[in-house]
Design a protein around this motif. Structure first.
Motif, PDB file in Angstrom:
ATOM      1  N   MET A   1       2.939 -35.151  -6.959  1.00 44.31           N
ATOM      2  CA  MET A   1       2.501 -33.961  -7.654  1.00 44.31           C
ATOM      3  C   MET A   1       0.994 -34.030  -7.855  1.00 44.31           C
ATOM      4  SD  MET A   1       4.025 -32.402 -11.091  1.00 44.31           S
ATOM      5  CE  MET A   1       3.148 -31.260 -12.069  1.00 44.31           C
ATOM      6  N   GLN A   2       0.310 -32.957  -7.477  1.00 44.61           N
ATOM      7  CA  GLN A   2      -1.134 -32.919  -7.561  1.00 44.61           C
ATOM      8  C   GLN A   2      -1.547 -32.032  -8.728  1.00 44.61           C
ATOM      9  OE1 GLN A   2      -2.862 -31.567  -3.977  1.00 44.61           O
ATOM     10  NE2 GLN A   2      -4.940 -32.045  -4.577  1.00 44.61           N
ATOM     11  N   PHE A   3      -2.509 -32.509  -9.523  1.00 49.16           N
ATOM     12  CA  PHE A   3      -2.986 -31.726 -10.646  1.00 49.16           C
ATOM     13  C   PHE A   3      -4.239 -30.970 -10.235  1.00 49.16           C
ATOM     14  CE2 PHE A   3      -0.493 -35.111 -12.577  1.00 49.16           C
ATOM     15  CZ  PHE A   3       0.329 -34.370 -13.390  1.00 49.16           C
ATOM     16  N   LEU A   4      -4.521 -29.879 -10.913  1.00 52.30           N
ATOM     17  CA  LEU A   4      -5.660 -29.043 -10.561  1.00 52.30           C
ATOM     18  C   LEU A   4      -6.958 -29.638 -11.084  1.00 52.30           C
ATOM     19  CD1 LEU A   4      -4.138 -25.530 -11.335  1.00 52.30           C
ATOM     20  CD2 LEU A   4      -4.248 -26.732  -9.163  1.00 52.30           C
ATOM     21  N   THR A   5      -8.006 -29.528 -10.278  1.00 48.85           N
ATOM     22  CA  THR A   5      -9.327 -30.013 -10.668  1.00 48.85           C
ATOM     23  C   THR A   5      -9.971 -28.998 -11.615  1.00 48.85           C
ATOM     24  OG1 THR A   5     -10.460 -28.905  -8.846  1.00 48.85           O
ATOM     25  CG2 THR A   5      -9.587 -31.120  -8.413  1.00 48.85           C
ATOM     26  N   PRO A   6     -11.035 -29.395 -12.295  1.00 47.80           N
ATOM     27  CA  PRO A   6     -11.725 -28.436 -13.174  1.00 47.80           C
ATOM     28  C   PRO A   6     -12.266 -27.215 -12.402  1.00 47.80           C
ATOM     29  CG  PRO A   6     -12.382 -30.665 -13.726  1.00 47.80           C
ATOM     30  CD  PRO A   6     -11.542 -30.755 -12.491  1.00 47.80           C
ATOM     31  N   THR A   7     -12.710 -27.431 -11.167  1.00 51.50           N
ATOM     32  CA  THR A   7     -13.199 -26.302 -10.364  1.00 51.50           C
ATOM     33  C   THR A   7     -12.065 -25.338 -10.053  1.00 51.50           C
ATOM     34  OG1 THR A   7     -14.841 -27.760  -9.360  1.00 51.50           O
ATOM     35  CG2 THR A   7     -14.412 -25.671  -8.256  1.00 51.50           C
ATOM     36  N   GLN A   8     -10.906 -25.874  -9.700  1.00 49.23           N
ATOM     37  CA  GLN A   8      -9.752 -25.018  -9.407  1.00 49.23           C
ATOM     38  C   GLN A   8      -9.318 -24.255 -10.651  1.00 49.23           C
ATOM     39  OE1 GLN A   8      -7.146 -28.037  -7.880  1.00 49.23           O
ATOM     40  NE2 GLN A   8      -7.870 -27.766  -5.762  1.00 49.23           N
TER      41      GLN A   8
ATOM     42  N   CYS B   1      -4.888 -22.342  -1.608  1.00 49.50           N
ATOM     43  CA  CYS B   1      -3.642 -21.554  -1.686  1.00 49.50           C
ATOM     44  C   CYS B   1      -2.628 -22.038  -0.660  1.00 49.50           C
ATOM     45  CB  CYS B   1      -3.926 -20.073  -1.456  1.00 49.50           C
ATOM     46  SG  CYS B   1      -4.796 -19.290  -2.816  1.00 49.50           S
ATOM     47  N   ARG B   2      -3.099 -22.409   0.513  1.00 52.76           N
ATOM     48  CA  ARG B   2      -2.188 -22.866   1.571  1.00 52.76           C
ATOM     49  C   ARG B   2      -1.707 -24.292   1.370  1.00 52.76           C
ATOM     50  NH1 ARG B   2      -6.265 -20.762   4.674  1.00 52.76           N
ATOM     51  NH2 ARG B   2      -6.885 -22.839   5.337  1.00 52.76           N
ATOM     52  N   THR B   3      -2.534 -25.145   0.789  1.00 47.40           N
ATOM     53  CA  THR B   3      -2.209 -26.573   0.776  1.00 47.40           C
ATOM     54  C   THR B   3      -1.786 -27.133  -0.582  1.00 47.40           C
ATOM     55  OG1 THR B   3      -4.548 -27.133   0.442  1.00 47.40           O
ATOM     56  CG2 THR B   3      -3.734 -27.028   2.726  1.00 47.40           C
ATOM     57  N   ILE B   4      -2.110 -26.457  -1.663  1.00 43.61           N
ATOM     58  CA  ILE B   4      -1.792 -26.985  -2.998  1.00 43.61           C
ATOM     59  C   ILE B   4      -0.788 -26.061  -3.672  1.00 43.61           C
ATOM     60  CG2 ILE B   4      -2.715 -27.687  -5.230  1.00 43.61           C
ATOM     61  CD1 ILE B   4      -5.438 -28.061  -3.819  1.00 43.61           C
ATOM     62  N   PRO B   5       0.478 -26.459  -3.724  1.00 40.60           N
ATOM     63  CA  PRO B   5       1.508 -25.594  -4.306  1.00 40.60           C
ATOM     64  C   PRO B   5       1.242 -25.218  -5.767  1.00 40.60           C
ATOM     65  CG  PRO B   5       2.511 -27.446  -3.156  1.00 40.60           C
ATOM     66  CD  PRO B   5       1.043 -27.688  -3.181  1.00 40.60           C
ATOM     67  N   GLU B   6       0.706 -26.145  -6.576  1.00 37.82           N
ATOM     68  CA  GLU B   6       0.432 -25.840  -7.981  1.00 37.82           C
ATOM     69  C   GLU B   6      -0.621 -24.744  -8.100  1.00 37.82           C
ATOM     70  OE1 GLU B   6       0.300 -29.004  -6.783  1.00 37.82           O
ATOM     71  OE2 GLU B   6       2.097 -29.883  -7.678  1.00 37.82           O
ATOM     72  N   PHE B   7      -1.657 -24.815  -7.255  1.00 35.66           N
ATOM     73  CA  PHE B   7      -2.703 -23.797  -7.278  1.00 35.66           C
ATOM     74  C   PHE B   7      -2.132 -22.451  -6.857  1.00 35.66           C
ATOM     75  CE2 PHE B   7      -6.236 -21.371  -5.521  1.00 35.66           C
ATOM     76  CZ  PHE B   7      -7.191 -21.495  -6.520  1.00 35.66           C
ATOM     77  N   ARG B   8      -1.356 -22.443  -5.779  1.00 36.66           N
ATOM     78  CA  ARG B   8      -0.767 -21.204  -5.269  1.00 36.66           C
ATOM     79  C   ARG B   8       0.152 -20.574  -6.319  1.00 36.66           C
ATOM     80  NH1 ARG B   8       1.300 -22.986  -0.663  1.00 36.66           N
ATOM     81  NH2 ARG B   8       3.101 -23.799  -1.753  1.00 36.66           N
ATOM     82  N   ASP B   9       0.999 -21.390  -6.952  1.00 37.10           N
ATOM     83  CA  ASP B   9       1.930 -20.870  -7.944  1.00 37.10           C
ATOM     84  C   ASP B   9       1.194 -20.327  -9.173  1.00 37.10           C
ATOM     85  OD1 ASP B   9       3.938 -21.627  -6.226  1.00 37.10           O
ATOM     86  OD2 ASP B   9       4.431 -23.476  -7.321  1.00 37.10           O
TER      87      ASP B   9
ATOM     88  N   THR C   1     -13.297 -19.445   1.571  1.00 36.98           N
ATOM     89  CA  THR C   1     -12.254 -20.052   2.404  1.00 36.98           C
ATOM     90  C   THR C   1     -11.680 -21.305   1.753  1.00 36.98           C
ATOM     91  OG1 THR C   1     -13.909 -21.241   3.706  1.00 36.98           O
ATOM     92  CG2 THR C   1     -13.136 -19.117   4.575  1.00 36.98           C
ATOM     93  N   THR C   2     -12.464 -21.930   0.885  1.00 34.86           N
ATOM     94  CA  THR C   2     -11.953 -23.089   0.145  1.00 34.86           C
ATOM     95  C   THR C   2     -10.806 -22.655  -0.764  1.00 34.86           C
ATOM     96  OG1 THR C   2     -14.150 -24.085   0.191  1.00 34.86           O
ATOM     97  CG2 THR C   2     -12.596 -24.971  -1.412  1.00 34.86           C
ATOM     98  N   VAL C   3     -10.973 -21.506  -1.401  1.00 33.96           N
ATOM     99  CA  VAL C   3      -9.921 -20.991  -2.288  1.00 33.96           C
ATOM    100  C   VAL C   3      -8.670 -20.686  -1.464  1.00 33.96           C
ATOM    101  CG1 VAL C   3      -9.295 -19.189  -3.936  1.00 33.96           C
ATOM    102  CG2 VAL C   3     -11.635 -20.081  -3.894  1.00 33.96           C
TER     103      VAL C   3
END
Length: 184
Positions: A1-8, A39-47, A33-35
């Motif tokens: 499980m990956q947690f979101l960075t402060p930038t994210q 979205c494509r690679t980090i499920p927590e960010f996408r959700d 394109t980073t955003v």
């Protein structure tokens, strides 16, 4: 499980204020394109981004629903006002009729629940009858065989086989039906 960075997290907070992805990325000092990559690679960010989008949509929908009653009151007043111009009254009446005829009757909650459950149980595919024959959605085996080109048929832009020196489509193929789809 990956947690979101402060930038994210900052990007998500900026997006929740209603800015576009490009504007949020510019504000954070990263490329848009980073955003999209997140979205494509980090499920927590996408959700979380999906939840933010739905929250924004719900807020706009709630604000629009608050405007329904006053809008209807204004339309009712215009229609019943004898001093209003006939053109304004007609446009108002037509707008109301267009709206009423364009909305579909909302299904009951029971029907919606059953529909959602059945959609989750089996993936839905569009019925074959709804796909247009020349659509990019139709597969080659679904296309009408009467419109398919036969291998012995002369291509429309080739030299005419009669020897005239002109293209087939301008000579002997002038009255030939157009080719709507080609065999794959």
């Amino acid at each position: 499980m990956q947690f979101l960075t402060p930038t994210q997290t900052a990007i998500l907070q900026t997006l929740s204020s209603g800015l576009s992805i490009s504007a949020a990325a510019d504000a954070a000092g990263i490329h848009r394109t980073t955003v999209h990559h997140w979205c494509r690679t980090i499920p927590e960010f996408r959700d979380t981004l999906d939840a933010v989008k739905h929250a924004c949509i719900d807020a706009v929908r709630d604000a629009m629903n608050e405007l329904v009653a006053p809008s209807l009151a204004i339309l009712t007043q215009i229609i019943h006002d004898e001093s209003a111009s006939p053109a304004l009254r007609t446009r108002t009446a037509l707008a109301v009729l267009k709206f009423v005829t364009s909305i579909e009757k909302a299904p009951s909650a029971k029907g919606v629940t059953a529909e959602i459950l059945s959609a989750q149980a089996t993936p839905s595919e569009p019925p074959a009858a709804e796909i247009h024959r020349n659509s990019s959605l139709s597969s080659p085996d679904e296309t009408d065989e009467s419109t398919q080109e036969t291998p012995s048929q002369t291509p429309r832009n080739a030299q005419c086989p009669c020897g005239s020196g002109t293209k087939y489509k301008r000579c002997c193929g002038k009255n030939a039906p157009p080719v709507l789809s080609r065999a794959a």
